[in-house]
Scaffold this motif. Structure first.
Motif, PDB file in Angstrom:
ATOM      1  N   GLU A  42       0.872  -1.175   0.000  1.00  0.00           N
ATOM      2  CA  GLU A  42       0.000   0.000   0.000  1.00  0.00           C
ATOM      3  C   GLU A  42       0.907   1.221   0.000  1.00  0.00           C
ATOM      4  O   GLU A  42       1.797   1.338   0.844  1.00  0.00           O
ATOM      5  N   VAL A  43       0.705   2.118  -0.955  1.00  0.00           N
ATOM      6  CA  VAL A  43       1.536   3.317  -1.070  1.00  0.00           C
ATOM      7  C   VAL A  43       0.673   4.531  -0.779  1.00  0.00           C
ATOM      8  O   VAL A  43      -0.417   4.680  -1.333  1.00  0.00           O
ATOM      9  N   ARG A  44       1.169   5.408   0.086  1.00  0.00           N
ATOM     10  CA  ARG A  44       0.467   6.663   0.396  1.00  0.00           C
ATOM     11  C   ARG A  44       1.240   7.798  -0.259  1.00  0.00           C
ATOM     12  O   ARG A  44       2.431   7.970  -0.005  1.00  0.00           O
ATOM     13  N   PHE A  45       0.549   8.548  -1.136  1.00  0.00           N
ATOM     14  CA  PHE A  45       1.222   9.634  -1.842  1.00  0.00           C
ATOM     15  C   PHE A  45       0.234  10.747  -2.160  1.00  0.00           C
ATOM     16  O   PHE A  45      -0.969  10.580  -2.054  1.00  0.00           O
ATOM     17  N   VAL A  47      -1.049  13.712  -4.910  1.00  0.00           N
ATOM     18  CA  VAL A  47      -1.117  14.026  -6.336  1.00  0.00           C
ATOM     19  C   VAL A  47      -1.697  15.428  -6.501  1.00  0.00           C
ATOM     20  O   VAL A  47      -2.675  15.783  -5.853  1.00  0.00           O
ATOM     21  N   GLU A  48      -1.054  16.207  -7.353  1.00  0.00           N
ATOM     22  CA  GLU A  48      -1.601  17.508  -7.713  1.00  0.00           C
ATOM     23  C   GLU A  48      -2.289  17.339  -9.057  1.00  0.00           C
ATOM     24  O   GLU A  48      -1.693  16.846 -10.004  1.00  0.00           O
ATOM     25  N   GLU A  49      -3.549  17.731  -9.112  1.00  0.00           N
ATOM     26  CA  GLU A  49      -4.320  17.575 -10.339  1.00  0.00           C
ATOM     27  C   GLU A  49      -4.666  18.951 -10.890  1.00  0.00           C
ATOM     28  O   GLU A  49      -5.161  19.814 -10.163  1.00  0.00           O
ATOM     29  N   THR A  50      -4.382  19.142 -12.153  1.00  0.00           N
ATOM     30  CA  THR A  50      -4.728  20.382 -12.833  1.00  0.00           C
ATOM     31  C   THR A  50      -5.706  20.023 -13.941  1.00  0.00           C
ATOM     32  O   THR A  50      -5.453  19.130 -14.736  1.00  0.00           O
ATOM     33  N   LEU A  51      -6.826  20.723 -13.962  1.00  0.00           N
ATOM     34  CA  LEU A  51      -7.797  20.469 -15.026  1.00  0.00           C
ATOM     35  C   LEU A  51      -8.327  21.777 -15.568  1.00  0.00           C
ATOM     36  O   LEU A  51      -8.246  22.810 -14.925  1.00  0.00           O
ATOM     37  N   ARG A  52      -8.817  21.710 -16.767  1.00  0.00           N
ATOM     38  CA  ARG A  52      -9.403  22.886 -17.408  1.00  0.00           C
ATOM     39  C   ARG A  52     -10.894  22.633 -17.589  1.00  0.00           C
ATOM     40  O   ARG A  52     -11.304  21.569 -18.014  1.00  0.00           O
ATOM     41  N   TYR A 103       4.613   9.457   0.943  1.00  0.00           N
ATOM     42  CA  TYR A 103       4.676   9.366   2.397  1.00  0.00           C
ATOM     43  C   TYR A 103       5.135   8.016   2.902  1.00  0.00           C
ATOM     44  O   TYR A 103       5.288   7.820   4.082  1.00  0.00           O
ATOM     45  N   GLY A 104       5.310   7.047   2.016  1.00  0.00           N
ATOM     46  CA  GLY A 104       5.815   5.742   2.435  1.00  0.00           C
ATOM     47  C   GLY A 104       4.907   4.616   2.011  1.00  0.00           C
ATOM     48  O   GLY A 104       3.905   4.795   1.322  1.00  0.00           O
ATOM     49  N   THR A 105       5.295   3.406   2.447  1.00  0.00           N
ATOM     50  CA  THR A 105       4.558   2.212   2.082  1.00  0.00           C
ATOM     51  C   THR A 105       4.262   1.391   3.323  1.00  0.00           C
ATOM     52  O   THR A 105       4.899   1.531   4.358  1.00  0.00           O
ATOM     53  N   ALA A 106       3.287   0.524   3.182  1.00  0.00           N
ATOM     54  CA  ALA A 106       2.947  -0.447   4.229  1.00  0.00           C
ATOM     55  C   ALA A 106       2.702  -1.786   3.543  1.00  0.00           C
ATOM     56  O   ALA A 106       2.044  -1.852   2.518  1.00  0.00           O
TER      57      ALA A 106
END
Length: 107
Positions: A42-45, A47-52, A103-106
């Motif tokens: 499990e990965v915690r990260f 994301v920056e999302e840009t949309l138009r 932020y890391g993994t579990a």
């Protein structure tokens, strides 16, 4: 008959080469398609999302900027509370996503 497993895939084939690799794995290695060991985590990260989004809104705009696109753009930027409810994310296009932090993994 061979009793040793292939060091690449773990199968016990009839024949291994001098490096203890079976023929199918040797072919994959030769063709450059080596396997990569993976593990399910499990990965915690973030994301920056840009949309138009194309927005159509009826607004009370100062008369002196109605025909000045640059001034109108600045005014709209400052008056987000007047038009934000007219933004429909379902109409988004040109969506871009970028992973900005991990932020890391579990396991």
């Amino acid at each position: 008959m061979n009793a040793e497993p292939c060091v690449e895939c773990g199968d016990v084939p009839e024949l291994l080469d001098e490096d203890l690799i079976c023929a199918p794995c040797r072919i994959r290695i030769h063709l450059g398609a080596t396997t990569v060991e993976t593990k399910l985590v499990e990965v915690r990260f973030e994301v920056e999302e840009t949309l138009r989004v194309d927005v159509v809104a009826e607004l009370e705009v100062p008369v002196d900027i109605v025909d000045d696109d640059e001034a109108l753009q600045d005014w709209l930027q400052d008056q987000e509370d007047l038009w934000a409810s007219d933004v429909d994310p379902d109409d988004a296009h040109d969506i871009e996503r970028e992973v900005v932090d991990v932020y890391g993994t579990a396991a």
